[in-house]
Motif scaffolding. Structure first.
Motif, PDB file in Angstrom:
ATOM      1  N   ASP A  77      13.362 -15.267 -10.597  1.00 34.10           N
ATOM      2  CA  ASP A  77      14.552 -16.338 -10.970  1.00 34.10           C
ATOM      3  C   ASP A  77      14.411 -16.366 -12.643  1.00 34.10           C
ATOM      4  O   ASP A  77      16.080 -16.693 -12.851  1.00 34.10           O
ATOM      5  N   ARG A  78      13.335 -17.006 -13.208  1.00 31.83           N
ATOM      6  CA  ARG A  78      12.995 -17.106 -14.479  1.00 31.83           C
ATOM      7  C   ARG A  78      13.598 -16.214 -15.172  1.00 31.83           C
ATOM      8  O   ARG A  78      14.629 -15.769 -16.116  1.00 31.83           O
ATOM      9  N   THR A  93      17.966 -16.333 -15.043  1.00 35.20           N
ATOM     10  CA  THR A  93      18.245 -16.969 -15.722  1.00 35.20           C
ATOM     11  C   THR A  93      19.428 -16.810 -16.641  1.00 35.20           C
ATOM     12  O   THR A  93      20.271 -17.439 -17.448  1.00 35.20           O
ATOM     13  N   ARG A 153      22.028 -15.315 -15.721  1.00 33.74           N
ATOM     14  CA  ARG A 153      22.971 -17.042 -15.129  1.00 33.74           C
ATOM     15  C   ARG A 153      24.039 -17.724 -16.170  1.00 33.74           C
ATOM     16  O   ARG A 153      24.768 -18.395 -16.171  1.00 33.74           O
TER      17      ARG A 153
END
Length: 90
Positions: free
Chosen positions: A79-80, A83, A86
């Motif tokens: 997820d990091r 990021t 995103r």
């Protein structure tokens, strides 16, 4: 094995989906995955082993049963990494 290699397999992604709601016995996970993907119990065990050995799942013994759960640490790492994509403006 790289995290995306682990998650690139649809069977392993499905196993993680099944574990997302909490701990489940290996037999229950196996029965669902065998039916959905038409694979053998040893194949399911291999996928569970890959998830466990790469830190995506944990297992604990409860009598004769083996209970699997998601380990969120590698997912947080992914997820990091995502990021940065995103946060980019169009």
């Amino acid at each position: 094995m790289h995290a995306f290699d682990v998650l690139g397999d649809p069977v392993r992604r499905r196993i993680l989906e099944l574990l997302a709601d909490g701990e489940r016995p290996a037999g229950e996970v196996g029965a669902i995955v065998q039916e959905e993907f038409g694979i053998t119990q040893p194949a399911v065990s291999q996928h569970l082993r890959v998830l466990r050995e790469n830190g995506f799942a944990t297992v604990r013994a409860e009598g004769a049963r083996r209970l699997y759960a998601v380990d969120p640490a590698p997912l947080a790492e992914i997820d990091r990494w995502l990021t940065r994509y995103r946060d980019q403006s169009s």
